[in-house]
Write a protein that holds these residues in place. Structure first.
Motif, PDB file in Angstrom:
ATOM      1  N   ALA A  76       0.835  -1.203   0.000  1.00 29.49           N
ATOM      2  CA  ALA A  76       0.000   0.000   0.000  1.00 29.49           C
ATOM      3  C   ALA A  76       0.868   1.249   0.000  1.00 29.49           C
ATOM      4  CB  ALA A  76      -0.925  -0.004   1.217  1.00 29.49           C
ATOM      5  N   GLY A  77       1.936   1.220   0.785  1.00 27.74           N
ATOM      6  CA  GLY A  77       2.848   2.356   0.813  1.00 27.74           C
ATOM      7  C   GLY A  77       3.474   2.611  -0.546  1.00 27.74           C
ATOM      8  N   GLU A  78       3.894   1.544  -1.212  1.00 26.54           N
ATOM      9  CA  GLU A  78       4.504   1.689  -2.540  1.00 26.54           C
ATOM     10  C   GLU A  78       3.503   2.225  -3.563  1.00 26.54           C
ATOM     11  OE1 GLU A  78       6.130  -2.130  -3.500  1.00 26.54           O
ATOM     12  OE2 GLU A  78       7.553  -2.073  -1.831  1.00 26.54           O
ATOM     13  N   GLU A  79       2.283   1.712  -3.522  1.00 27.60           N
ATOM     14  CA  GLU A  79       1.271   2.157  -4.477  1.00 27.60           C
ATOM     15  C   GLU A  79       0.898   3.616  -4.237  1.00 27.60           C
ATOM     16  OE1 GLU A  79      -1.958  -0.654  -4.413  1.00 27.60           O
ATOM     17  OE2 GLU A  79      -0.663  -2.275  -5.110  1.00 27.60           O
ATOM     18  N   LEU A  80       0.778   4.002  -2.978  1.00 23.35           N
ATOM     19  CA  LEU A  80       0.479   5.400  -2.680  1.00 23.35           C
ATOM     20  C   LEU A  80       1.625   6.313  -3.104  1.00 23.35           C
ATOM     21  CD1 LEU A  80      -1.229   4.944   0.773  1.00 23.35           C
ATOM     22  CD2 LEU A  80      -2.273   6.028  -1.228  1.00 23.35           C
ATOM     23  N   HIS A  81       2.845   5.821  -2.968  1.00 28.46           N
ATOM     24  CA  HIS A  81       4.011   6.618  -3.343  1.00 28.46           C
ATOM     25  C   HIS A  81       4.003   6.929  -4.846  1.00 28.46           C
ATOM     26  CE1 HIS A  81       7.969   8.324  -2.988  1.00 28.46           C
ATOM     27  NE2 HIS A  81       8.399   7.550  -3.968  1.00 28.46           N
ATOM     28  N   ARG A  82       3.458   6.036  -5.637  1.00 28.80           N
ATOM     29  CA  ARG A  82       3.389   6.234  -7.090  1.00 28.80           C
ATOM     30  C   ARG A  82       2.353   7.286  -7.498  1.00 28.80           C
ATOM     31  NH1 ARG A  82       4.776   0.569  -7.196  1.00 28.80           N
ATOM     32  NH2 ARG A  82       2.629  -0.120  -7.022  1.00 28.80           N
ATOM     33  N   THR A  83       1.543   7.737  -6.544  1.00 27.27           N
ATOM     34  CA  THR A  83       0.488   8.709  -6.859  1.00 27.27           C
ATOM     35  C   THR A  83       1.062   9.964  -7.493  1.00 27.27           C
ATOM     36  OG1 THR A  83      -0.854   7.891  -5.032  1.00 27.27           O
ATOM     37  CG2 THR A  83      -1.399  10.060  -5.862  1.00 27.27           C
ATOM     38  N   ARG A  84       2.190  10.436  -6.970  1.00 35.51           N
ATOM     39  CA  ARG A  84       2.783  11.665  -7.505  1.00 35.51           C
ATOM     40  C   ARG A  84       3.142  11.497  -8.986  1.00 35.51           C
ATOM     41  NH1 ARG A  84       4.142  16.218  -5.413  1.00 35.51           N
ATOM     42  NH2 ARG A  84       4.136  15.527  -3.246  1.00 35.51           N
ATOM     43  N   ALA A  85       3.638  10.328  -9.341  1.00 35.47           N
ATOM     44  CA  ALA A  85       4.065  10.102 -10.723  1.00 35.47           C
ATOM     45  C   ALA A  85       2.892  10.075 -11.705  1.00 35.47           C
ATOM     46  CB  ALA A  85       4.852   8.803 -10.824  1.00 35.47           C
ATOM     47  N   ILE A  86       1.719   9.683 -11.247  1.00 36.18           N
ATOM     48  CA  ILE A  86       0.588   9.569 -12.173  1.00 36.18           C
ATOM     49  C   ILE A  86      -0.356  10.769 -12.125  1.00 36.18           C
ATOM     50  CG2 ILE A  86       0.668   7.056 -12.184  1.00 36.18           C
ATOM     51  CD1 ILE A  86      -1.743   7.071 -10.285  1.00 36.18           C
ATOM     52  N   ALA A  87      -0.143  11.663 -11.151  1.00 40.15           N
ATOM     53  CA  ALA A  87      -1.002  12.850 -11.071  1.00 40.15           C
ATOM     54  C   ALA A  87      -0.632  13.818 -12.197  1.00 40.15           C
ATOM     55  CB  ALA A  87      -0.825  13.536  -9.719  1.00 40.15           C
ATOM     56  N   PRO A  88      -1.625  14.398 -12.831  1.00 47.77           N
ATOM     57  CA  PRO A  88      -1.312  15.356 -13.906  1.00 47.77           C
ATOM     58  C   PRO A  88      -0.618  16.596 -13.336  1.00 47.77           C
ATOM     59  CG  PRO A  88      -3.667  15.368 -13.434  1.00 47.77           C
ATOM     60  CD  PRO A  88      -3.061  14.257 -12.613  1.00 47.77           C
ATOM     61  N   ALA A  89       0.407  17.055 -14.027  1.00 44.94           N
ATOM     62  CA  ALA A  89       1.143  18.234 -13.569  1.00 44.94           C
ATOM     63  C   ALA A  89       0.247  19.465 -13.604  1.00 44.94           C
ATOM     64  CB  ALA A  89       2.381  18.442 -14.422  1.00 44.94           C
ATOM     65  N   GLU A  90      -0.437  19.645 -14.698  1.00 49.59           N
ATOM     66  CA  GLU A  90      -1.341  20.781 -14.838  1.00 49.59           C
ATOM     67  C   GLU A  90      -2.663  20.282 -15.404  1.00 49.59           C
ATOM     68  OE1 GLU A  90      -0.124  24.439 -16.168  1.00 49.59           O
ATOM     69  OE2 GLU A  90       1.924  24.268 -15.444  1.00 49.59           O
TER      70      GLU A  90
END
Length: 95
Positions: A22-36
């Motif tokens: 769960a920690g690893e999957e949550l950590h990936r959130t930043r990478a998949i969030a749109p920048a703008e």
């Protein structure tokens, strides 16, 4: 009569794995969030909200990972204590 308690090492390993994953999957959130985000006039507000959500996901990620580590440490201590207790029992072959 109280029969004591037992912590199943397999279940503790599963809990540890679940928390770490769960920690690893949550950590990936930043990478998949749109920048703008493309939200028209609300883009700036949506970007601020997304950033806050990603920051919270990062904190939750760190907490889940740290909790997984704590469960693993506790499980190892429990297993070792249990082993030493068994060795000290009469008839265990060791003392």
């Amino acid at each position: 009569m109280n029969s004591g308690f037992r912590a199943d090492p397999v279940i503790l390993d599963e809990i540890t794995g679940t928390l770490r994953q769960a920690g690893e999957e949550l950590h990936r959130t930043r990478a998949i969030a749109p920048a703008e985000p493309d939200a028209g006039e609300a883009s700036a507000a949506v970007a601020t909200l997304l950033n806050q959500l990603v920051e919270e996901a990062d904190r939750l990620s760190a907490t889940a990972s740290a909790t997984g580590d704590a469960v693993a440490d506790s499980a190892a201590a429990y297993i070792e204590s249990d082993r030493r207790a068994r060795e000290g029992l009469p008839g265990s072959g060791e003392q």
